[in-house]
Design a protein around this motif. Structure first.
Motif, mmCIF file in Angstrom:
data_model
loop_
_atom_site.group_PDB
_atom_site.id
_atom_site.type_symbol
_atom_site.label_atom_id
_atom_site.label_comp_id
_atom_site.label_asym_id
_atom_site.label_seq_id
_atom_site.Cartn_x
_atom_site.Cartn_y
_atom_site.Cartn_z
ATOM 1 N N ASP A 19 -5.215 19.141 6.341
ATOM 2 C CA ASP A 19 -4.952 17.895 7.048
ATOM 3 C C ASP A 19 -5.997 17.711 8.146
ATOM 4 O O ASP A 19 -6.894 18.534 8.307
ATOM 5 C CB ASP A 19 -3.518 17.836 7.573
ATOM 6 C CG ASP A 19 -3.221 18.863 8.652
ATOM 7 O OD1 ASP A 19 -4.163 19.428 9.235
ATOM 8 O OD2 ASP A 19 -2.030 19.102 8.917
ATOM 9 N N LYS A 20 -5.855 16.655 8.911
ATOM 10 C CA LYS A 20 -6.891 16.305 9.881
ATOM 11 C C LYS A 20 -6.993 17.297 11.032
ATOM 12 O O LYS A 20 -7.944 17.266 11.791
ATOM 13 C CB LYS A 20 -6.671 14.892 10.403
ATOM 14 C CG LYS A 20 -5.365 14.700 11.130
ATOM 15 C CD LYS A 20 -5.178 13.258 11.489
ATOM 16 C CE LYS A 20 -3.794 13.046 12.085
ATOM 17 N NZ LYS A 20 -3.527 11.651 12.269
ATOM 18 N N ASN A 21 -6.048 18.204 11.155
ATOM 19 C CA ASN A 21 -6.099 19.185 12.233
ATOM 20 C C ASN A 21 -6.976 20.393 11.909
ATOM 21 O O ASN A 21 -7.160 21.259 12.754
ATOM 22 C CB ASN A 21 -4.696 19.635 12.611
ATOM 23 C CG ASN A 21 -3.923 18.504 13.257
ATOM 24 O OD1 ASN A 21 -4.462 17.774 14.081
ATOM 25 N ND2 ASN A 21 -2.687 18.332 12.859
ATOM 26 N N TYR A 22 -7.497 20.472 10.696
ATOM 27 C CA TYR A 22 -8.481 21.492 10.345
ATOM 28 C C TYR A 22 -9.853 20.896 10.638
ATOM 29 O O TYR A 22 -10.444 20.248 9.787
ATOM 30 C CB TYR A 22 -8.364 21.886 8.867
ATOM 31 C CG TYR A 22 -7.140 22.712 8.579
ATOM 32 C CD1 TYR A 22 -7.194 24.093 8.668
ATOM 33 C CD2 TYR A 22 -5.937 22.115 8.231
ATOM 34 C CE1 TYR A 22 -6.081 24.869 8.417
ATOM 35 C CE2 TYR A 22 -4.812 22.880 7.975
ATOM 36 C CZ TYR A 22 -4.891 24.251 8.082
ATOM 37 O OH TYR A 22 -3.776 25.013 7.823
ATOM 38 N N ARG A 43 -10.423 12.318 11.496
ATOM 39 C CA ARG A 43 -9.638 12.233 12.723
ATOM 40 C C ARG A 43 -9.967 10.928 13.424
ATOM 41 O O ARG A 43 -10.967 10.286 13.129
ATOM 42 C CB ARG A 43 -9.959 13.421 13.628
ATOM 43 C CG ARG A 43 -9.507 14.744 13.036
ATOM 44 C CD ARG A 43 -9.949 15.919 13.860
ATOM 45 N NE ARG A 43 -9.594 15.848 15.264
ATOM 46 C CZ ARG A 43 -8.426 16.236 15.776
ATOM 47 N NH1 ARG A 43 -7.505 16.720 14.992
ATOM 48 N NH2 ARG A 43 -8.188 16.140 17.077
ATOM 49 N N LYS A 44 -9.141 10.554 14.368
ATOM 50 C CA LYS A 44 -9.378 9.342 15.140
ATOM 51 C C LYS A 44 -10.736 9.444 15.825
ATOM 52 O O LYS A 44 -11.055 10.458 16.437
ATOM 53 C CB LYS A 44 -8.270 9.179 16.186
ATOM 54 C CG LYS A 44 -8.163 7.816 16.786
ATOM 55 C CD LYS A 44 -7.021 7.757 17.765
ATOM 56 C CE LYS A 44 -6.019 6.755 17.246
ATOM 57 N NZ LYS A 44 -4.874 6.572 18.136
ATOM 58 N N GLU A 48 -15.374 7.662 8.491
ATOM 59 C CA GLU A 48 -14.619 7.941 7.271
ATOM 60 C C GLU A 48 -15.322 9.036 6.458
ATOM 61 O O GLU A 48 -16.532 9.022 6.296
ATOM 62 C CB GLU A 48 -14.493 6.665 6.431
ATOM 63 C CG GLU A 48 -13.449 6.723 5.355
ATOM 64 C CD GLU A 48 -12.028 6.816 5.874
ATOM 65 O OE1 GLU A 48 -11.190 7.403 5.179
ATOM 66 O OE2 GLU A 48 -11.745 6.320 6.983
ATOM 67 N N ARG A 49 -14.549 9.970 5.950
ATOM 68 C CA ARG A 49 -15.119 11.057 5.150
ATOM 69 C C ARG A 49 -15.165 10.626 3.692
ATOM 70 O O ARG A 49 -14.348 9.827 3.247
ATOM 71 C CB ARG A 49 -14.305 12.325 5.345
ATOM 72 C CG ARG A 49 -14.393 12.802 6.814
ATOM 73 C CD ARG A 49 -13.465 13.937 7.090
ATOM 74 N NE ARG A 49 -13.887 15.197 6.521
ATOM 75 C CZ ARG A 49 -14.567 16.134 7.174
ATOM 76 N NH1 ARG A 49 -14.919 15.924 8.426
ATOM 77 N NH2 ARG A 49 -14.882 17.262 6.586
#
Length: 120
Positions: A19-22, A43-44, A48-49
Motif C-alpha cells: 500500500d502507499k505506506n511502503y 502518496r499524496k 501518479e505511478r
C-alpha cells in the motif's frame, strides 16, 4: 531485506505489492538493489505511478478475498493459542475454501467462492 536474503536469492526479480505506506527513497533503493520491484499507489503529493490502473482492481480482489476469509471462514475466531496452531487452523480453512472453489467450478455452480452449501 537481510531477513529474506535466501528467498531473494532463490527467486530473483520479485515484485512486491504494497500500500502507499511502503515508501521512501532509501527503502525503494534497497529493494531495487536486491532486484525487487515495488508496486504501490502514489502518496499524496507524489506524481501518479505507472501501475496505478492495475492496483485499484487488484485491491478490490484482495479486499473481497479478505472478506470471504473473515466472513465465511471465521478467520478472526481461529481459537489457536500458539503460532503453529494458528497457522494450522488458518491453512485448514484456506484449503477448505480452495476445495470448495474447485468443486463448485467442476460441478458448474454459479457462485464459485462460497462454502455455504458445505456448512453443516
Amino acid at each position: 531485506m537481510a531477513a529474506e536474503c535466501e528467498l531473494l536469492r532463490e527467486r530473483p526479480r520479485q515484485t512486491l505489492i504494497g500500500d502507499k505506506n511502503y515508501f521512501g527513497r532509501g527503502f525503494e533503493r534497497e529493494l531495487s538493489e536486491h532486484g525487487v520491484q515495488l508496486l504501490r499507489p502514489a502518496r499524496k503529493g507524489e506524481r501518479e505511478r505507472p501501475v496505478a490502473a492495475l492496483l485499484k482492481p487488484l485491491r478490490q480482489v484482495i479486499e473481497s478475498i479478505n472478506e470471504t476469509f473473515k466472513g465465511q471462514l471465521d478467520l478472526e475466531r481461529h481459537r489457536g493459542r500458539a503460532p503453529g496452531s494458528v497457522i494450522a487452523r488458518v491453512m485448514q480453512r484456506i484449503l477448505a475454501l480452495a476445495a470448495a472453489i474447485w468443486h463448485n467450478d467442476a460441478t458448474g455452480q454459479t457462485v464459485l467462492r462460497s462454502v455455504i452449501a458445505y456448512d453443516h
